[in-house]
Design an enzyme around this catalytic site. Structure first.
Site, PDB file in Angstrom:
ATOM      1  N   SER D  55       0.886  -1.104   0.192  1.00 37.76           N
ATOM      2  CA  SER D  55      -0.033   0.056  -0.048  1.00 37.76           C
ATOM      3  C   SER D  55       0.807   1.240  -0.004  1.00 37.76           C
ATOM      4  O   SER D  55       1.900   1.159   0.789  1.00 37.76           O
ATOM      5  CB  SER D  55      -0.731  -0.065   1.156  1.00 37.76           C
ATOM      6  OG  SER D  55      -1.830   1.076   0.993  1.00 37.76           O
ATOM      7  N   GLU D  56       0.466   2.329  -0.808  1.00 36.80           N
ATOM      8  CA  GLU D  56       1.458   3.530  -1.074  1.00 36.80           C
ATOM      9  C   GLU D  56       1.922   4.151   0.355  1.00 36.80           C
ATOM     10  O   GLU D  56       2.776   4.682   0.197  1.00 36.80           O
ATOM     11  CB  GLU D  56       0.568   4.487  -1.876  1.00 36.80           C
ATOM     12  CG  GLU D  56       0.302   3.988  -3.183  1.00 36.80           C
ATOM     13  CD  GLU D  56      -1.276   3.692  -3.205  1.00 36.80           C
ATOM     14  OE1 GLU D  56      -1.349   2.566  -2.555  1.00 36.80           O
ATOM     15  OE2 GLU D  56      -2.063   4.121  -4.090  1.00 36.80           O
ATOM     16  N   ASN D  57       1.128   4.022   1.378  1.00 38.17           N
ATOM     17  CA  ASN D  57       1.249   4.782   2.462  1.00 38.17           C
ATOM     18  C   ASN D  57       2.453   4.054   3.454  1.00 38.17           C
ATOM     19  O   ASN D  57       2.323   4.173   4.559  1.00 38.17           O
ATOM     20  CB  ASN D  57       0.017   5.149   3.339  1.00 38.17           C
ATOM     21  CG  ASN D  57      -0.604   3.729   3.625  1.00 38.17           C
ATOM     22  OD1 ASN D  57      -0.930   2.867   2.866  1.00 38.17           O
ATOM     23  ND2 ASN D  57      -1.142   3.692   4.970  1.00 38.17           N
ATOM     24  N   SER D  97       8.346   4.033   0.014  1.00 37.02           N
ATOM     25  CA  SER D  97       7.298   3.136  -0.451  1.00 37.02           C
ATOM     26  C   SER D  97       7.203   3.478  -1.894  1.00 37.02           C
ATOM     27  O   SER D  97       6.854   2.703  -2.804  1.00 37.02           O
ATOM     28  CB  SER D  97       5.950   3.558   0.188  1.00 37.02           C
ATOM     29  OG  SER D  97       5.014   2.877  -0.030  1.00 37.02           O
TER      30      SER D  97
END
Lengths: 227, 221, 227, 221
Positions: D55-57, D97
């Protein structure tokens, strides 16, 4: 089940090709994947370009790889050591190519390769020999030069802990170039002091996530010694 | 005292040189010390004046050298000497470590040098354009990146040639980077006017200092 | 003795100037320095440029700051939220400027600012509206655009732990933009859930070293809740 | 079955769409799933076929959604939903990330889309050139950075307009990026020849599928 842990050096070194660019982590004798370098010597790949902070010591490891005539070019910041005889002999004889790169530019070029940045501007080296032939640009009143990402076909890494997903931690100054070599290399091979069960390393403490790691070999050699 | 005017001064010892730099570093600064004499500066900053020493290989918060029986084999500095880490010290990787340098986060870097010119140019990494296998390490990053660059070096070479020059003849590490030079003879600021002498070794005359310096020296305004 | 821990919000917000560029960390409600944003509202600086992943929710925090007319420009990747009414009203009325940046470019621009990289090439946004007016370059057969570093005059950060040197850790997804906001900002102000004694955080586990931190305020508010 | 030739097929349900994508993801891939239908793909990958979701975060190794009484309030995904972390999961900051994404380390990204063109162009972030406050998030990074981009979407808009087009009319997310499209009617590869139909919903004819598709469809070579 994902299992990046390999059982033999032969598996760790499988399919490494002549002509590869090899990124070697380590700084001084700490966090240096010595056993994997020996494995690469044994494996036989030649015509290599090796990027590493220095250019080998004595007649072991990287120096041995060079002495065997397997290294076409060295990319490094500091081709000196307590005993740089192998490199210096080859270099004076014109048998090895040298690209000197400021240490921070070397690190940033590896990180850029891992991060999808093919080139970036930096102030380091402006006004020096390092800037000759490079694109210059003034940005907000300061002059910078353009540097390219440094990609590895193979990256050799030493970790403190690893699990079967290839998550890594490092010990103290053993971290050095290891995380960025892992990021920058198409094939990242790790030697680790300790193998942990999946989930035993705190998710907040993992330094190199397994996405940057392909193979892990358990090499519990103990403490580094000497330089 | 001797009757000879020329000999009638006492150069600073290496310890005194390091101490003078140390005394000029305020608490709270983040400082990188180059290999050689600069490394000794740390020994002269008392631990209760908290100065945070950085080493290029990912160490922030270096402490004094370890006792021989308390060496941590995983803890070395950029000069590849064993070190200690102070409480509050931290580790990072090489790109993050050089982000501290190149991103302008270090308050000070102290380097040795072969030559410093009176426009602030520094040459400290190679002694000829055709040096076989010149080794630059982190010097260019430090010289270009730190907020302040001070040089700590002998005032002249061993054979008496000036190291404070009008133009560096050795390959540059960085142009117009040096802010101050500490030598065994004087402390000298690099200003828009050129070299300005802040202090001198006891007994030394300004004329004698100038005689050992290629570039013109100035008195403070 | 170095002590970056401040005792009051007034100390945390001292000397913040009108016209500042403010980098706000946080993603969703996690790792977001809400109490410091309230402090900034109270402090009064105006004509701000705010860079943040999104553009505020409801009428609190960043949305409140905008509603008070203190924000000239928003730099963000996702100016939507469960309740983006304040931003949308101001934007439609032409009362706030918007710079949309892909999320990864936003992150990389902050990291670049902290790392001394004034500009870098990236493939993200090539062939889209984001690339209009930007320098294009083909490198090794692929087209990239040039993006600039994003510097903060002020960075607001939320940490899990902090010590008096300003060393920080984060909890799980609370890390997000926090470390790069700290790197990229001239003045980095932190609110922390926990204050630790110097030396109590393992040197290998510190994520943001104190060199990137200026002021720390102890704000033990507990868990984030709601978005 | 009805007698009407046109109505005589059964589109894939959303669950079936997600399941078909899930079945095509081999063990060991690193995968980012976009907001919306793509998120549901994870539910159809059995935990013992280890696929590592990003996940990007700053989350790598997401697990299934948490039970309501076991929510970890510090653990959310890019869609701001509560998640779990698998053993072996790890956290990182936003730049690291997105290094995973932009550096080409993700094997696959699955996104929703408004339109996909038969040269692989994707439009999924704004529905007009003059969108008020368009929101791009990480879509452009994912589309440009992942090794493979698959799209999971309805075959047409609600009013029946084709979404598989010869040229996107909405603002692009990335040019020539999509490798495969999964819709409620078919699975379609994007190749040098254009759209190549790999499979169709049961009962659907190639002609009927073409009628719902602006760009020309091809049979596999």
């Amino acid at each position: 089940m994902i299992n990046k842990i390999v059982q033999s050096m032969a598996d760790a070194m499988a399919d490494i090709k002549d002509g590869s660019t090899v990124l070697l982590a380590g700084f001084g004798a700490v966090g240096q994947p010595n056993v994997l370098i020996d494995g690469l010597i044994e494996q036989g790949a030649k015509d290599l370009t090796v990027a590493c902070n220095n250019a080998g010591t004595g007649h072991i490891g990287l120096a041995r790889l060079m002495e065997l005539g397997r290294v076409r070019k060295i990319v490094c910041s500091f081709p000196r050591s307590s005993d740089p005889v192998v490199f210096e002999t080859l270099y004076r004889a014109g048998k090895i190519e040298l690209e000197i790169v400021p240490q921070g530019t070397l690190a940033e070029r590896m990180r850029a390769a891992g991060a999808g940045v093919p080139a970036f501007f930096t102030a380091t080296g402006v006004g020096t020999k390092m800037a000759v032939g490079k694109e210059h640009r003034e940005i907000e009143g300061r002059t910078y030069i353009l540097e390219n990402a440094l990609y590895g076909d193979l990256g050799l890494v030493e970790a403190w802990e690893a699990d079967r997903w290839g998550n890594l931690t490092y010990k103290l100054a053993g971290r050095n170039f290891n995380p960025i070599v892992a990021m920058a290399s198409k094939l990242t091979v790790v030697q680790t002091q300790h193998v942990r069960e999946l989930g035993d390393i705190d998710p907040d403490h993992i330094v190199t996530p397994g996405i940057f790691v392909d193979r892990v070999l358990h090499v519990p050699y103990g403490d580094p010694s000497g330089f | 005292m001797s009757g000879s005017a020329v000999a009638d001064f006492k150069p600073f010892s290496r310890t005194q040189m390091a101490l003078r730099v140390a005394n000029d570093i305020p608490e709270g600064w983040y400082v990188n010390l180059g290999i050689g004499i600069p490394t000794a500066v740390a020994d002269h900053v008392p631990l209760d004046r908290e100065v945070i020493f950085h080493s290029e290989n990912g160490v922030l918060g270096m402490g004094p050298a370890p006792e021989k029986d308390k060496i941590e084999p995983w803890l070395i500095n950029a000069g590849k000497q064993y070190i200690t880490l102070r409480p509050g010290g931290s580790m990072c990787h090489h790109a993050d470590s050089f982000s501290m340098i190149r991103g302008g986060h270090l308050d000070l870097c102290v380097l040795g040098a072969f030559q410093v010119a009176d426009n602030g140019d520094i040459a400290n990494w190679a002694t000829s354009e055709n040096d076989t296998a010149p080794a630059v390490g982190g010097a260019m990053d430090l010289a270009a990146g730190a907020k302040r660059l001070w040089v700590l070096m002998e005032h002249t070479t061993k054979d008496g040639s000036p190291k404070l020059v009008t133009k560096c003849t050795y390959p540059l590490t960085a142009p117009a980077a040096v802010k101050r030079v500490y030598t065994n003879l004087a402390t000298i600021d690099v200003t828009e006017r050129g070299f300005v002498v802040l202090s001198m070794a006891p007994g030394l005359t300004f004329e004698n200092l100038q005689a050992k310096t290629e570039a013109k020296l100035h008195l403070p305004a």
